[in-house]
Scaffold this active site. Structure first.
Site, PDB file in Angstrom:
ATOM      1  N   SER B 125      40.217  36.089  40.004  1.00 59.39           N
ATOM      2  CA  SER B 125      39.872  36.559  41.332  1.00 59.39           C
ATOM      3  C   SER B 125      39.372  38.070  41.003  1.00 59.39           C
ATOM      4  O   SER B 125      39.948  38.765  40.277  1.00 59.39           O
ATOM      5  CB  SER B 125      40.723  36.376  41.815  1.00 59.39           C
ATOM      6  OG  SER B 125      40.935  37.435  43.051  1.00 59.39           O
ATOM      7  N   TYR B 153      49.596  38.693  42.872  1.00 60.31           N
ATOM      8  CA  TYR B 153      48.539  37.606  42.607  1.00 60.31           C
ATOM      9  C   TYR B 153      47.604  38.120  41.619  1.00 60.31           C
ATOM     10  O   TYR B 153      47.206  37.498  40.589  1.00 60.31           O
ATOM     11  CB  TYR B 153      47.885  37.464  44.207  1.00 60.31           C
ATOM     12  CG  TYR B 153      46.640  36.641  44.110  1.00 60.31           C
ATOM     13  CD1 TYR B 153      46.798  35.277  43.726  1.00 60.31           C
ATOM     14  CD2 TYR B 153      45.476  37.046  44.299  1.00 60.31           C
ATOM     15  CE1 TYR B 153      45.466  34.310  43.994  1.00 60.31           C
ATOM     16  CE2 TYR B 153      44.264  36.027  44.207  1.00 60.31           C
ATOM     17  CZ  TYR B 153      44.268  34.926  44.260  1.00 60.31           C
ATOM     18  OH  TYR B 153      43.363  34.092  44.149  1.00 60.31           O
ATOM     19  N   LYS B 157      46.667  36.566  37.970  1.00 62.76           N
ATOM     20  CA  LYS B 157      45.408  35.866  37.593  1.00 62.76           C
ATOM     21  C   LYS B 157      44.770  36.836  36.225  1.00 62.76           C
ATOM     22  O   LYS B 157      44.335  36.118  35.546  1.00 62.76           O
ATOM     23  CB  LYS B 157      44.138  36.629  38.708  1.00 62.76           C
ATOM     24  CG  LYS B 157      44.506  35.355  39.903  1.00 62.76           C
ATOM     25  CD  LYS B 157      44.098  34.093  39.697  1.00 62.76           C
ATOM     26  CE  LYS B 157      43.998  33.249  40.812  1.00 62.76           C
ATOM     27  NZ  LYS B 157      43.842  31.955  40.588  1.00 62.76           N
TER      28      LYS B 157
END
Lengths: 339, 339
Positions: B125, B153, B157
């Site tokens: 991402s 997050y 990633k």
């Protein structure tokens, strides 16, 4: 205050312990207890100090109990080295990733229980950089050069840097990651690290023994003495969060030298006969790993903390000779030489 | 061939499945079996296809069995989203780190048992970038910009990108990580992602509903339509290792737009009354997260694979309207409008 050093029986860990015990304080607070966690038993001279407690066993197995024990500070140095990780992928994952995660989660559990965040210094490595074939690595890697590790060891170090940063962002620890340059001259026997020869080509000749040089003379690399490395870890611990700047890892200072310069320094310090004990014998495995390492490093953020690399490689050799002398091991080849 | 999509019931995963089934082949080979692993049951229209098999349950629990099952390719999309990870740290670690590790280790076990490495595309991402306060983030982040994630997050990633790279280096998988830009317009309800409003401010007004804009009109961000995103994942899968270049992650193409431009596009496509349904109401939590995201992205490596971003945001809105029409949900506000 109470300090934990993981990897506290290792080369850097033991020197850090010795330095902290000699200082007696850290960040302006008196050190009352220094816990050395390691798979190996601690060094006898350290264990003789009443402030020292050794805990022998796998770090992974020790972490659960850390949830119930307050530490003011942690130096997390325990790690499987590059050669070990390449030879045993699972060992590397367990020793480097799972152990770090368990340690961080133990410290997080304390914060969730109402304790203040523990300060933690994580020893990362110049091995994070790579380069990857898609990344053009500059000759000198800086704090903000894109890491693209080419070993499992470098991958694990980089992953742990980011775990430390995220646990810090969440307030679970007060973490700082510092990338160690290759530490040399290491005493004792070669270890599993691909960088082991950087010490071997100095240590063995000084002991009157032949040494094999597995790479070309033109190989260049950032190195640091054990003491400057330890001083760097302590300075990073004592820095305010503002002075540390952000949460990404910083480079500790390194002296960028070629193998040729290292051997010239050996000759300058110990003479041509000692230098002649180093014989080139290329090892493709080691040369291949080292070819993917940076040829030099800069350390702008560490310099802003007042840290500096050694001025020259002769000083690094002299530190090793002085250390050996202090332990009663006068280097064989130097007997009769002026100190 | 047999393909696994983790997160196969999700928005991107289901569209990828639909696209693959319509193509009938991947990398020149006929698709005989498409397994959709997800916590949620698969979409009925996909399950009706005899090639599709749904496996409902936690990915972490499904991974052990994958050691005994051959797949030709894996698209690993399953993930807890940014808002979920910020709200529940353990959930994020488990869903994003532990599950990926278990998946990679299952694929590794197959190679250790003599099977060829499975090709795997990992959906990373744009959230990896950050910036960290110590890192000066350029206005447009490139493939080789230093990531310094500011959410769990983004951290997960980035960590998984490096695991994928190292497992690939070792020959345990043939892995490629592609950084998705923010995918919009998502149908259905808002999810836990902080980026959810990027879809909400288009989707809700088109349905005749008011929408809240939690950030300033000047916020700029790289976005991509669902179909371009899926096309990018397929292209990355089909690329040769040489064409992919190296093992670091690449950016999928994004259209760099401001919220103002998004709303102007909404007005151009659906008229001022629809546009007027979007009301600014600043949400400090969301604005704070988004303030740490890149304002734009470039995608040089993806462009060399032939991938391009949308030409304008109107096209992204029109794709959403066409998708809805295909499913019989003509957007309320568009009834009576010319398509």
């Amino acid at each position: 205050m109470k300090i934990l050093i993981t990897g506290g029986a290792g080369f850097v860990g033991a020197r850090l312990a010795r330095t902290l015990l000699a200082r007696g304080e850290l960040d302006g607070r008196r050190i009352e207890r220094l816990v050395l966690a390691d798979q190996a038993p601690g060094r006898p001279e350290l264990l003789a100090d009443p402030r020292v407690q050794a805990r022998v066993g796998l770090l992974l197995a020790q972490c659960a109990a850390l949830k119930d024990e307050a530490f003011d500070g942690v130096f997390h140095l325990a790690s499987a080295v590059s050669g070990e990780c390449e030879a045993d992928f699972d060992l590397g994952l367990r020793s480097n990733l799972d152990s770090t995660r368990a340690l961080l989660d133990a410290l997080r559990a304390r914060v969730e229980g109402g304790a203040p965040p523990t300060r933690l210094v994580f020893s990362s490595s110049v091995a994070v950089y790579g380069p990857d074939p898609a990344v053009l690595l500059p000759d000198v890697v800086a704090d903000d050069t894109l890491p693209a590790p080419q070993t499992s060891y470098g991958t694990h170090k980089l992953i742990c840097e980011h775990l430390v940063a995220d646990y810090t962002r969440k307030g679970y620890i007060d973490g700082r990651a510092a990338r160690l340059m290759t530490v040399t001259v290491r005493p004792g026997k070669p270890n599993g690290a691909a960088s082991s020869f950087f010490s071997g080509i100095i240590r063995e000749p000084l002991a009157g023994l032949p040494a094999v040089l597995p790479v070309d003379l033109s190989v260049s690399h950032p190195v640091s003495s054990p003491q400057r490395t330890v001083d760097g870890l302590i300075k990073v611990y004592e820095a305010s969060r503002e002075a540390f700047q952000g949460r990404t890892a910083l480079n500790l200072p390194g002296l960028n030298v070629t193998v040729q310069q290292m051997l010239d320094a050996l000759e300058a310090v110990a003479g041509p006969k000692v230098r002649a004990l180093v014989q080139p014998q290329r090892d493709e495995r080691i040369a291949g790993i080292v070819a993917n390492w940076p040829r030099g490093a800069s350390a702008a953020r560490a310099e802003r903390l007042g840290l500096r690399p050694e001025a020259n490689f002769e000083d690094i050799i002299r530190q090793y000779i002085a250390d050996q002398a202090e332990q009663g091991h006068t280097a064989t080849a130097l007997k009769g030489l002026q100190p």
